[in-house]
Design a protein around this motif. Structure first.
Motif, mmCIF file in Angstrom:
data_model
loop_
_atom_site.group_PDB
_atom_site.id
_atom_site.type_symbol
_atom_site.label_atom_id
_atom_site.label_comp_id
_atom_site.label_asym_id
_atom_site.label_seq_id
_atom_site.Cartn_x
_atom_site.Cartn_y
_atom_site.Cartn_z
ATOM 1 N N ASN A 62 31.178 24.017 65.051
ATOM 2 C CA ASN A 62 32.180 25.014 65.453
ATOM 3 C C ASN A 62 33.084 24.377 66.507
ATOM 4 O OD1 ASN A 62 31.324 27.164 63.799
ATOM 5 N ND2 ASN A 62 29.679 27.660 65.239
ATOM 6 N N MET A 63 34.400 24.368 66.214
ATOM 7 C CA MET A 63 35.324 23.623 67.078
ATOM 8 C C MET A 63 36.562 24.458 67.384
ATOM 9 S SD MET A 63 37.148 19.959 66.298
ATOM 10 C CE MET A 63 38.375 20.637 65.178
ATOM 11 N N ILE A 64 37.126 24.243 68.573
ATOM 12 C CA ILE A 64 38.386 24.881 68.982
ATOM 13 C C ILE A 64 39.337 23.791 69.450
ATOM 14 C CG2 ILE A 64 39.482 26.425 70.656
ATOM 15 C CD1 ILE A 64 36.812 27.958 70.783
ATOM 16 N N ILE A 65 40.618 23.904 69.040
ATOM 17 C CA ILE A 65 41.673 23.026 69.563
ATOM 18 C C ILE A 65 42.728 23.916 70.215
ATOM 19 C CG2 ILE A 65 43.418 21.281 69.019
ATOM 20 C CD1 ILE A 65 41.816 20.531 66.553
ATOM 21 N N ILE A 66 43.100 23.578 71.450
ATOM 22 C CA ILE A 66 44.128 24.340 72.175
ATOM 23 C C ILE A 66 45.314 23.415 72.435
ATOM 24 C CG2 ILE A 66 44.691 25.615 74.275
ATOM 25 C CD1 ILE A 66 41.734 26.330 74.518
ATOM 26 N N ASP A 67 46.519 23.913 72.069
ATOM 27 C CA ASP A 67 47.750 23.175 72.339
ATOM 28 C C ASP A 67 48.282 23.642 73.690
ATOM 29 O OD1 ASP A 67 50.174 21.800 72.140
ATOM 30 O OD2 ASP A 67 51.139 23.547 71.202
ATOM 31 N N HIS A 68 48.501 22.679 74.604
ATOM 32 C CA HIS A 68 48.966 23.011 75.949
ATOM 33 C C HIS A 68 50.438 22.642 76.142
ATOM 34 C CE1 HIS A 68 44.817 23.822 77.089
ATOM 35 N NE2 HIS A 68 44.481 22.654 76.568
ATOM 36 N N GLY A 69 51.138 22.301 75.044
ATOM 37 C CA GLY A 69 52.534 21.905 75.148
ATOM 38 C C GLY A 69 52.684 20.446 75.528
ATOM 39 N N GLY A 70 53.874 19.911 75.293
ATOM 40 C CA GLY A 70 54.141 18.523 75.637
ATOM 41 C C GLY A 70 53.239 17.538 74.929
ATOM 42 N N ASN A 71 52.798 17.899 73.711
ATOM 43 C CA ASN A 71 51.923 17.043 72.885
ATOM 44 C C ASN A 71 50.548 16.823 73.518
ATOM 45 O OD1 ASN A 71 53.812 16.593 70.792
ATOM 46 N ND2 ASN A 71 54.845 15.058 72.072
ATOM 47 N N ILE A 72 50.144 17.726 74.433
ATOM 48 C CA ILE A 72 48.810 17.660 75.051
ATOM 49 C C ILE A 72 47.939 18.732 74.413
ATOM 50 C CG2 ILE A 72 47.497 17.693 77.201
ATOM 51 C CD1 ILE A 72 49.686 15.533 77.067
ATOM 52 N N SER A 73 46.754 18.346 73.978
ATOM 53 C CA SER A 73 45.811 19.316 73.404
ATOM 54 C C SER A 73 44.405 18.980 73.887
ATOM 55 C CB SER A 73 45.865 19.297 71.874
ATOM 56 O OG SER A 73 45.546 18.012 71.386
ATOM 57 N N THR A 74 43.533 19.994 73.877
ATOM 58 C CA THR A 74 42.123 19.786 74.247
ATOM 59 C C THR A 74 41.244 20.266 73.098
ATOM 60 O OG1 THR A 74 42.169 21.921 75.416
ATOM 61 C CG2 THR A 74 42.417 19.919 76.751
ATOM 62 N N VAL A 75 40.085 19.613 72.965
ATOM 63 C CA VAL A 75 39.167 19.889 71.859
ATOM 64 C C VAL A 75 37.803 20.259 72.442
ATOM 65 C CG1 VAL A 75 38.067 18.951 69.774
ATOM 66 C CG2 VAL A 75 40.385 18.236 70.400
ATOM 67 N N TYR A 76 37.156 21.299 71.847
ATOM 68 C CA TYR A 76 35.851 21.778 72.304
ATOM 69 C C TYR A 76 34.930 21.828 71.079
ATOM 70 C CZ TYR A 76 39.150 23.487 75.831
ATOM 71 O OH TYR A 76 40.166 23.580 76.754
ATOM 72 N N GLY A 77 33.822 21.041 71.081
ATOM 73 C CA GLY A 77 32.981 20.934 69.892
ATOM 74 C C GLY A 77 31.537 21.351 70.098
ATOM 75 N N HIS A 78 30.841 21.590 68.962
ATOM 76 C CA HIS A 78 29.408 21.946 68.877
ATOM 77 C C HIS A 78 29.120 23.368 69.390
ATOM 78 C CE1 HIS A 78 28.981 17.819 67.884
ATOM 79 N NE2 HIS A 78 29.062 17.344 69.110
ATOM 80 N N LEU A 79 30.118 24.258 69.350
ATOM 81 C CA LEU A 79 29.942 25.610 69.886
ATOM 82 C C LEU A 79 28.940 26.407 69.052
ATOM 83 C CD1 LEU A 79 32.683 24.588 71.069
ATOM 84 C CD2 LEU A 79 33.438 26.966 71.030
ATOM 85 N N SER A 80 28.196 27.279 69.745
ATOM 86 C CA SER A 80 27.296 28.184 69.017
ATOM 87 C C SER A 80 28.091 29.352 68.439
ATOM 88 C CB SER A 80 26.201 28.714 69.943
ATOM 89 O OG SER A 80 26.760 29.467 71.014
ATOM 90 N N ARG A 81 29.150 29.757 69.188
ATOM 91 C CA ARG A 81 29.976 30.880 68.730
ATOM 92 C C ARG A 81 31.388 30.696 69.252
ATOM 93 N NH1 ARG A 81 30.661 36.287 70.572
ATOM 94 N NH2 ARG A 81 29.095 35.995 72.219
ATOM 95 N N ILE A 82 32.372 31.094 68.426
ATOM 96 C CA ILE A 82 33.787 30.999 68.798
ATOM 97 C C ILE A 82 34.272 32.390 69.178
ATOM 98 C CG2 ILE A 82 36.107 30.517 67.918
ATOM 99 C CD1 ILE A 82 34.802 28.383 66.102
ATOM 100 N N ALA A 83 35.000 32.498 70.323
ATOM 101 C CA ALA A 83 35.435 33.804 70.824
ATOM 102 C C ALA A 83 36.938 34.015 70.718
ATOM 103 C CB ALA A 83 34.975 33.971 72.275
ATOM 104 N N VAL A 84 37.669 33.086 70.099
ATOM 105 C CA VAL A 84 39.123 33.220 69.951
ATOM 106 C C VAL A 84 39.510 32.979 68.498
ATOM 107 C CG1 VAL A 84 39.685 32.595 72.334
ATOM 108 C CG2 VAL A 84 39.397 30.802 70.619
ATOM 109 N N ARG A 85 40.780 33.281 68.196
ATOM 110 C CA ARG A 85 41.285 33.059 66.840
ATOM 111 C C ARG A 85 42.450 32.089 66.876
ATOM 112 N NH1 ARG A 85 41.813 39.325 65.951
ATOM 113 N NH2 ARG A 85 43.432 38.752 67.422
ATOM 114 N N SER A 86 42.688 31.453 65.741
ATOM 115 C CA SER A 86 43.818 30.537 65.639
ATOM 116 C C SER A 86 45.120 31.316 65.850
ATOM 117 C CB SER A 86 43.807 29.873 64.259
ATOM 118 O OG SER A 86 44.839 28.932 64.167
ATOM 119 N N GLY A 87 46.021 30.772 66.688
ATOM 120 C CA GLY A 87 47.297 31.436 66.980
ATOM 121 C C GLY A 87 47.272 32.272 68.239
#
Length: 376
Positions: free
Chosen positions: A310-335
């Motif tokens: 289970n993975m989340i990618i967040i775009d922070h603008g300016g071509n900077i993004s962060t990645v969060y992996g191995h989650l047990s549960r995701i609490a957000v949606r794409s967009g």
């Protein structure tokens, strides 16, 4: 009037970028959904290819075993055929010997009868009477004794020949039985060899189908990955126009814990200790610990992604993004727009993971960089 026109023009200039940003955001969300769908398709096809590779390996191993069985059957058949030829040759020799012995027996029997006839012709009844009533004791004893010896010798010869005939006949029958047994063995091995060859053809045909199916799916995967990359690049281009909300050295920690594996080359703990590049850092945390966004931005991916689980990618603008992996549960949606410190998921151990922890990455223009340089 001029003042009203100026106000309208000013408001129009303000509204144009708002509508433009709104259109860009909608495009990004749409493309992110399309990207997620394609990644799910790619993961599904890769799983199918993996299953096909397992089947392919099993079939190759089966064919290898069939080849060994076929080699053994061919060796057994060759030995049996050699034995059959030897048996047939032995039968020819025994038949010839039996024929000669039977001919000798007939010849000796006739010769014996003729010899006895000649003796009885030579010795007339009058001579018998003379021998019986003569005063020559030697003649009266010698002649019957001679006849007795002669008859006994011929009988012994005939019995010897007869015994040889019976022995040869017995051997011949034994070898005929052996021949029938070997013929059945040859037939049985031939049938077994035919069955093995048919089985090998069947498995080879199935293997060919598996390989064709695998090639087709690999082509589809390559196409989807190319399309996915194109969409990813489009998202980067669209996102790059937004204001950068993440700065080097100012990111909050997603969870509080110690770094158990740093950025860079390492021996992978699951893949047999293979040397692989670690694209982020691993932060130790208990199972279910809340994970917080390190800076404000927009969720551009939230779902399952191969070894990341289970993975989340967040775009922070300016071509900077962060990645969060191995989650047990995701609490957000794409967009979804999120702020720094918002809970986005919970620590787990999904994907290629040895235990509960957070795999965290920072990417610039899609390339991973050392997160330690970006965290507070």
């Amino acid at each position: 009037m001029r003042r009203i026109i100026a106000i309208i023009i000013f408001l129009s200039l303000l509204l144009v970028p708002i509508f433009t940003w709104g259109n860009v955001d909608n495009t990004i969300v749409q493309k992110q959904k399309e990207l997620q769908k394609k990644r799910e398709q790619i993961n599904s096809l890769k799983m199918q290819v993996k299953n096909l590779e397992k089947k392919e390996l099993n079939i190759v191993q089966e064919i290898s075993k069939i080849d060994m069985d076929l080699d053994k059957a061919e060796r057994d058949l060759s030995i049996a055929e050699t034995k059959l030829r030897e048996t047939q040759a032995k039968l020819v020799v025994l038949s010839t010997q039996l024929s000669i012995m039977q001919r000798n027996l007939r010849y000796r029997s006739l010769n014996y009868k003729e010899s006895l006839g000649d003796i009885f012709k030579t010795i007339q009844p009058k001579i018998y009477l003379d021998i019986i009533f003569t005063q020559d004791v030697f003649a009266s004893v010698a002649v019957p004794y001679y006849l007795k010896i002669l008859m006994k010798r011929e009988v012994n010869r005939l019995q010897s020949i007869d015994k040889q005939c019976k022995d040869i006949d017995k051997k011949k029958k034994e070898w005929e039985a052996e021949k029938r047994k070997v013929e059945l063995l040859v037939k049985d091995i031939s049938e077994r060899k035919g069955y093995i060859e048919a089985k090998k053809r069947e498995r080879e045909t199935f293997l060919q189908k598996i390989r064709e199916q695998k090639r087709y799916q690999q082509q589809v995967i390559a196409t989807l990955e190319r399309e996915s990359k194109e969409i990813e690049n489009l998202i980067k281009r669209l996102a790059s126009s937004k204001i950068q909300k993440a700065k080097k050295g100012y990111l909050s920690w997603p969870v509080i814990g110690s770094v158990t594996s740093g950025f860079g080359m390492r021996r992978h703990p699951i893949l047999g200790g293979a040397p692989l590049f670690h694209t982020g850092i691993d932060i130790s945390a208990d199972y279910g610990t809340p994970i917080r966004a390190v800076a404000s931005g927009r969720v551009i991916f939230a779902g399952w992604y191969g070894g990341y689980g289970n993975m989340i990618i967040i775009d922070h603008g300016g071509n900077i993004s962060t990645v969060y992996g191995h989650l047990s549960r995701i609490a957000v949606r794409s967009g979804e727009e999120i702020s720094e410190g918002d809970i986005i998921g919970y620590v787990g151990s999904t994907g290629l993971s040895t235990g509960p922890h957070l795999h965290f990455e920072v990417r610039v223009n899609g390339e991973p960089v050392d997160p330690m340089n970006w965290l507070k």
